[in-house]
Design an enzyme around this catalytic site. Sequence first.
Site: not given
Length: 317
Positions: A35-37, A143, A147
Amino acid sequence: MSTKILIIGACGQIGSELTMKLREIYGNDQVVASDIREGKPELMASGPFEIVNAMEFEQVAQAVEKHQIDEVYLMAAMLSATAEKNPAFAWDLNMNSLFHVLNLAKEGKIKKVFWPSSIAVFGPTTPRINTPQYTVMEPSTVYGISKQTGERWCEYYHAKFGVDVRSIRYPGLISWTTPPGGGTTDYAVDIYYKALEDKKYTCFLAENTALPMMYMDDALAATVAIMQAPAEKVKIRSSYNLGGISFTPAEIAAEIKTHIPEFTIDYAPDFRQAIADSWPASIDDTAAQTDWNWKHQYDLKSMTQVMLDNLAISLSK
């Protein structure tokens, strides 16, 4: 030969639980979370983790090469309500991350891809009751647009390049282990917290707004099932409808009252009401049942019991 898995977006609402589920099945060292963090301590402690920005192709490619990854589960996305506040960033995150993974699969660096779609692909012109697998799809949210576009690209990469990409359209997902993540269906998670803590809840949707929902354990089971199915059984390469339970805020409140009689609910619909009104009320998932034997286990009653029991324990800590 053992399967090596990379989960991108492993610290999110679905990713965090999917990581633990896949580690249970395949072994902790076989499932690389990214993940990004960094995420929750139990996720970080249970197996390998990489900091990966899903929007950066080189970071994704390096993680795939470093760990000799066979399968990627791309769970990074900006959800419906949050995406409406930052449309350009939501589009970039949701689309570029998918291209990165599809292109790595096209190059033969990955054998199999899971990419989640959503009921957000449908729109106000879609038949709302028992929404069919193939139907009108005119999404009205950022969103949903991303998708729907993603589904077309998945289908295209499979048809043109033989990429083994698999997808399901998640309904609203309900879980006691992760807090709500900015989706329109998140009231159905938040309501359990507020019922236990405050004995009252103000709902941002109108009382008779029916939406397709699913308990997280069922969603995880479906994700594992479609990825473990033989390739020839996965006949739809855009995304499969996934049905679970459908209920309104009034119905979930009534079920909670059977456990907490003093619980009260009132309604103050906000901008999320328009999003909910554009989505199906119930889903026909016959194709998933037929092709890879999908069947959900939880109904509103059993889900409410599990949610209240587990949240009561976790909130008391």
